[in-house]
Design a protein around this motif. Sequence first.
Motif, mmCIF file in Angstrom:
data_model
loop_
_atom_site.group_PDB
_atom_site.id
_atom_site.type_symbol
_atom_site.label_atom_id
_atom_site.label_comp_id
_atom_site.label_asym_id
_atom_site.label_seq_id
_atom_site.Cartn_x
_atom_site.Cartn_y
_atom_site.Cartn_z
ATOM 1 N N UNK A 65 0.833 -1.217 0.000
ATOM 2 C CA UNK A 65 0.000 0.000 0.000
ATOM 3 C C UNK A 65 0.862 1.259 0.000
ATOM 4 N N UNK A 66 1.920 1.246 0.807
ATOM 5 C CA UNK A 66 2.798 2.408 0.881
ATOM 6 C C UNK A 66 3.501 2.642 -0.451
ATOM 7 N N UNK A 67 3.988 1.572 -1.072
ATOM 8 C CA UNK A 67 4.669 1.705 -2.361
ATOM 9 C C UNK A 67 3.717 2.206 -3.436
ATOM 10 N N UNK A 68 2.541 1.635 -3.499
ATOM 11 C CA UNK A 68 1.562 2.036 -4.516
ATOM 12 C C UNK A 68 1.088 3.463 -4.290
ATOM 13 N N UNK A 69 0.937 3.852 -3.024
ATOM 14 C CA UNK A 69 0.544 5.233 -2.731
ATOM 15 C C UNK A 69 1.634 6.199 -3.163
ATOM 16 N N UNK A 70 2.894 5.828 -2.933
ATOM 17 C CA UNK A 70 3.995 6.695 -3.366
ATOM 18 C C UNK A 70 3.995 6.846 -4.880
ATOM 19 N N UNK A 71 3.825 5.747 -5.593
ATOM 20 C CA UNK A 71 3.772 5.828 -7.053
ATOM 21 C C UNK A 71 2.632 6.732 -7.512
ATOM 22 N N UNK A 72 1.478 6.600 -6.876
ATOM 23 C CA UNK A 72 0.302 7.396 -7.253
ATOM 24 C C UNK A 72 0.557 8.877 -6.997
ATOM 25 N N UNK A 73 1.146 9.190 -5.849
ATOM 26 C CA UNK A 73 1.420 10.591 -5.512
ATOM 27 C C UNK A 73 2.414 11.187 -6.511
ATOM 28 N N UNK A 74 3.467 10.464 -6.829
ATOM 29 C CA UNK A 74 4.477 10.994 -7.744
ATOM 30 C C UNK A 74 3.907 11.151 -9.161
ATOM 31 N N UNK A 75 3.036 10.248 -9.558
ATOM 32 C CA UNK A 75 2.368 10.381 -10.869
ATOM 33 C C UNK A 75 1.491 11.619 -10.891
ATOM 34 N N UNK A 76 0.769 11.827 -9.801
ATOM 35 C CA UNK A 76 -0.109 12.992 -9.706
ATOM 36 C C UNK A 76 0.702 14.288 -9.790
ATOM 37 N N UNK A 77 1.827 14.340 -9.113
ATOM 38 C CA UNK A 77 2.645 15.557 -9.121
ATOM 39 C C UNK A 77 3.326 15.792 -10.459
ATOM 40 N N UNK A 78 3.472 14.750 -11.257
ATOM 41 C CA UNK A 78 4.096 14.882 -12.582
ATOM 42 C C UNK A 78 3.150 15.485 -13.606
ATOM 43 N N UNK A 79 1.863 15.487 -13.305
ATOM 44 C CA UNK A 79 0.879 15.948 -14.316
ATOM 45 C C UNK A 79 0.892 17.462 -14.451
#
Length: 388
Positions: free
Chosen positions: A374-388
């Motif tokens: 969950x922590x890894x997937x949340x980190x990926x999601x947050x970084x993807x969101x900030x890249x937009x």
Amino acid sequence: MSTSVTAGRDVPVRPSEPVPFLDISGATEDVAAEVRLGWDELLRNGQYVGGTAVTRFEQEWAEYCGTDFAVGVANGTDALHLAMRALGIGPGDEVIVPANTFVATAEAVVLAGAVPRFADVDDSTLLLTPETLKAAVTPATKAVAVVHLYGQLPDMTAISQMCESLGLILIEDAAQAQGATWAGRRAGSFGAVGCFSFYPGKNLGAFGDAGAVVTSDAALNKLMLSIRDHGRMQSADGHHSHGVLGMNSRLDGVQAVVLSAKLRHLDEWNKKRRELMATYRELIDPERAKLVEELADGVGVHHLAVVQVDQRDRVRELLKERGIGTGIHYPVPCHLMGPYAQYADGPLPVTETAAHRQLSLPMFPHLRQDDARRAAEALNAVLTELDR
């Protein structure tokens, strides 16, 4: 619905529950019964400072680390300070310290009367290297405090050779590396001394402050035993004989009981940490987040799971909104702190850049694999969101 063990019970865990950065309750529960038995023994024999429990742990810890001796002390900072004094480090001496470390490493140098010489670190491991070590050496340099940060050792073969060639004393700050190895040798067994903290959150943690120094030098061990106990001489009539300037830094029996009980679980707990780190390495997007690397000859114990990311503080906020706990180690490099800036003699670019990018993810042996995912997937999601 999955379950987790809390206080000996199976408790339902819902996916929406927060993932803590650190929770030591599971480790406490693992040893609670044995600790209570040990404390009952202390109540009977009254050996609260020193005594059988301390001697037993010192022997166990030396054997575990692969050294001849261990000296229990009050905390990890005292371990470093006391060891440096025993090694004759003091006014006029310099000790190389990686700037990317907890402040206690530099603090101990100053407490010993010496001067810290700050060195930069490797961009991939964020640890000292032979090259950054050599770059910091001056004619006044007497020793190097190598820090096994995050539970991982740097290239101890090359660093040991470098210290030998330069005539420098090698000190290991292994506060975060209980059980870590390099080429099959455990942390603490490479230097003249290995210094450990047993602060509660460490891989091997007490129920309060505690520390130890390990060595295979009999004369050094004898001197450290004296210094930790007000400089008392280790002899039959030594209680009132103070042969050296000492300090009061004795390991108490209460904490020794805890440490002996926990030591029996340490390898198992470290194995779980490695499994959790493997999950992070498998799932976290390396294009957006840079996990601290582990060198080929090292087997880390992952006291911390550190990743470098852009917009670190914003990433942390967004992870918190998703219920993921995090930490920061260390946002201000030692050479930029007020009391230590006087010892800095130039920029240390890798350390200074990493200070703004380091983020520590949840890591403790009783963390569930599902929560690490969950922590890894949340980190990926947050970084993807900030890249937009």
